[in-house]
Design a protein around this motif. Structure first.
Motif, mmCIF file in Angstrom:
data_model
loop_
_atom_site.group_PDB
_atom_site.id
_atom_site.type_symbol
_atom_site.label_atom_id
_atom_site.label_comp_id
_atom_site.label_asym_id
_atom_site.label_seq_id
_atom_site.Cartn_x
_atom_site.Cartn_y
_atom_site.Cartn_z
ATOM 1 N N PRO A 128 0.807 -1.226 0.000
ATOM 2 C CA PRO A 128 0.000 0.000 0.000
ATOM 3 C C PRO A 128 0.836 1.270 0.000
ATOM 4 O O PRO A 128 0.462 2.261 -0.627
ATOM 5 C CB PRO A 128 -0.840 -0.127 1.277
ATOM 6 N N GLU A 129 1.987 1.251 0.686
ATOM 7 C CA GLU A 129 2.799 2.460 0.739
ATOM 8 C C GLU A 129 3.459 2.786 -0.600
ATOM 9 O O GLU A 129 3.960 3.903 -0.807
ATOM 10 C CB GLU A 129 3.875 2.334 1.828
ATOM 11 N N ASP A 130 3.455 1.824 -1.535
ATOM 12 C CA ASP A 130 4.068 2.058 -2.846
ATOM 13 C C ASP A 130 3.066 2.517 -3.898
ATOM 14 O O ASP A 130 3.462 2.940 -4.985
ATOM 15 C CB ASP A 130 4.744 0.771 -3.357
ATOM 16 N N VAL A 131 1.789 2.391 -3.587
ATOM 17 C CA VAL A 131 0.743 2.755 -4.561
ATOM 18 C C VAL A 131 0.135 4.086 -4.145
ATOM 19 O O VAL A 131 -0.313 4.247 -3.012
ATOM 20 C CB VAL A 131 -0.349 1.663 -4.642
ATOM 21 N N GLU A 132 0.116 5.017 -5.058
ATOM 22 C CA GLU A 132 -0.396 6.361 -4.778
ATOM 23 C C GLU A 132 -1.729 6.554 -5.498
ATOM 24 O O GLU A 132 -1.879 6.157 -6.660
ATOM 25 C CB GLU A 132 0.616 7.402 -5.272
ATOM 26 N N ILE A 133 -2.687 7.147 -4.812
ATOM 27 C CA ILE A 133 -3.969 7.474 -5.435
ATOM 28 C C ILE A 133 -4.078 8.989 -5.478
ATOM 29 O O ILE A 133 -4.041 9.654 -4.443
ATOM 30 C CB ILE A 133 -5.152 6.848 -4.672
#
Length: 459
Positions: free
Chosen positions: A56-61
């Motif tokens: 999750p910390e690598d995926v940005e929304i």
């Protein structure tokens, strides 16, 4: 150049332009940032991203200011959501369905493979153009043009089939990620139904999807209904607290992007938290400061010690020229949400705007911590630059300017500021190395822009 070869090149350019338009560039669009919204999207997507085998910390929304109902990925592990998608969604589960689909594009490597589809289509086009040119050279002009046109149609048809296959693959991957995360797929089907209604309103033919980049919504619903209904989580409701947060975020976003609609959708008789959020932002955007602060006061009664309500209060006071009054609310917001760099940046801004020099040391610490957690915040760098300049540290003020200018794509200016910073900072220190990095990377961008004939915008 003969007319024949001019025709060939024009047809090749037309195909390349058509395929290029299928990808929406994010760089040219306005990015909307809000601490509460970003935290909600992180929390709502974490299990989906984990189920996809990503961190999750690598995926940005990222939220983009655009009222159309759309979402996309454009490289890397970044999901872009249009603001219109949030304001038109009825519930969080619908947005989770969209996020799961876009994560499917990421895990499928679809942006990387996009070039393969272009290459295949271009190969068909070149062959048809050569065959058509040969026919025309032999005196069969009409036949040659027909071969070229047919080849272009076949190439575009193959490319569109390629993109539709990617979309169908992302649909199935998204369904799996939702199921593995224990999240219902009802919202996903509901959202496709919304898109289907939009297709009807736009009079999009429903016979087949041959000339479309995406399958028709009815085709997607048909392909996914059995998959979602077979999940043991089909009837699982969204967590009530998470859903309440979504409704507040949607309302405040609506008040920000469409104040008139917000006031229609949330009339004064509605005393819910989301209604107060919507009206507060609508009044603030309409430059009605007392009305907006009255809505904030009502929210403080409903949601005491909510950091995002306190942040909003401080923001409204600050933007209405009352920084001293904003400071207590923002200080409390930072105490309640110490890991939110956007709130810290607003607090730092209020401290600087107070023009009280004794506040600068606190502001400096806040802003330095904020840019450490969130280096994509040009406004925080601007405020830091103000403090450095007030302290007489022109070199680090220049470094802060270089950071901000590079983020804004002003690479020529970033080079100048970075060079000025290097001249005033001890060589080999961390700040000097950072200035050197900016100078070199912005220099590369300037060279690339000059090579491609691009001009930088100066803001």
């Amino acid at each position: 150049m003969t007319g024949l070869f001019r025709t060939i090149i024009m047809m090749m350019a037309a195909l390349m332009l058509s395929t290029a338009l299928l990808v929406r560039p994010a760089a040219a669009q306005q990015i909307l940032r809000d601490a509460e919204t970003e935290q909600l999207l992180r929390d709502a997507s974490a299990d989906i991203i984990t189920s996809a085998g990503l961190r999750p910390e690598d995926v940005e929304i990222v939220l983009i200011g655009d009222d159309s109902i759309n979402a996309f990925v454009a490289g890397g592990q970044i999901v872009y959501l249009h603001s219109g998608l949030i304001t038109e969604a009825d519930n969080l589960n619908q947005v989770q369905g969209v996020i799961a689909h876009e994560v499917g594009h990421i895990t499928g490597g679809h942006i990387i493979r996009f070039a393969d589809g272009q290459k295949q289509a271009l190969g068909i086009t070149i062959i048809s153009l050569l065959l058509g040119a040969a026919a025309m050279a032999a005196g069969a002009g009409d036949a040659g043009m027909g071969i070229m046109a047919a080849g272009q149609r076949a190439a575009m048809g193959q490319f569109l089939a390629f993109t539709r296959a990617q979309e169908a693959s992302a649909d199935q991957a998204g369904a799996k990620f939702l199921g593995d995360a224990g999240i219902s797929g009802k919202g996903s089907l509901e959202f496709f139904a919304k898109l289907q209604n939009q297709e009807y309103r736009l009079n999009i033919p429903q016979e087949d999807s041959y000339n479309r980049t995406h399958p028709l919504s009815r085709e997607r619903i048909a392909a996914l209904t059995d998959v979602y209904q077979a999940s043991p989580y089909w009837n699982r409701p969204t967590d009530a607290a998470l859903e309440a947060r979504f409704q507040r975020v949607r309302a405040k976003l609506l008040g920000f992007v469409n104040p008139e609609r917000a006031l229609r959708e949330f009339p004064h008789g509605d005393q819910s938290a989301q209604a107060h959020f919507a009206r507060a932002y609508a009044y603030h955007r309409g430059v009605r400061p007392e009305a907006s602060l009255n809505e904030v006061e009502a929210l403080e009664n409903l949601l005491p010690d909510n950091p995002y309500v306190l942040e909003m209060k401080g923001q409204f006071l600050l933007e209405n020229g009352r920084p001293e009054e904003a400071i207590p609310a923002l200080r409390r917001a930072v105490q309640l949400a110490p890991d939110q760099p956007l709130i810290a940046t607003t607090f730092g801004h209020a401290l600087v705007a107070s023009e009280e020099r004794e506040n600068y040391a606190e502001a400096k610490d806040l802003l330095k911590a904020a840019v450490t957690r969130d280096r994509k915040n040009p406004f925080a760098w601007f405020q830091l630059g103000v403090i450095y300049a007030a302290e007489g540290d022109e070199a680090r003020a220049s470094l802060a300017s270089a950071e901000r200018q590079q983020m804004l794509g002003q690479h020529q200016l970033a080079m100048v500021s970075a060079k000025r910073a290097m001249n005033g900072i001890e060589e080999g220190s961390a700040d000097w190395i950072r200035a050197q990095d900016i100078f070199m990377t912005s220099g590369h961008e300037v060279q690339e822009n000059e090579k491609n004939g691009k001009k930088e915008r100066r803001r």
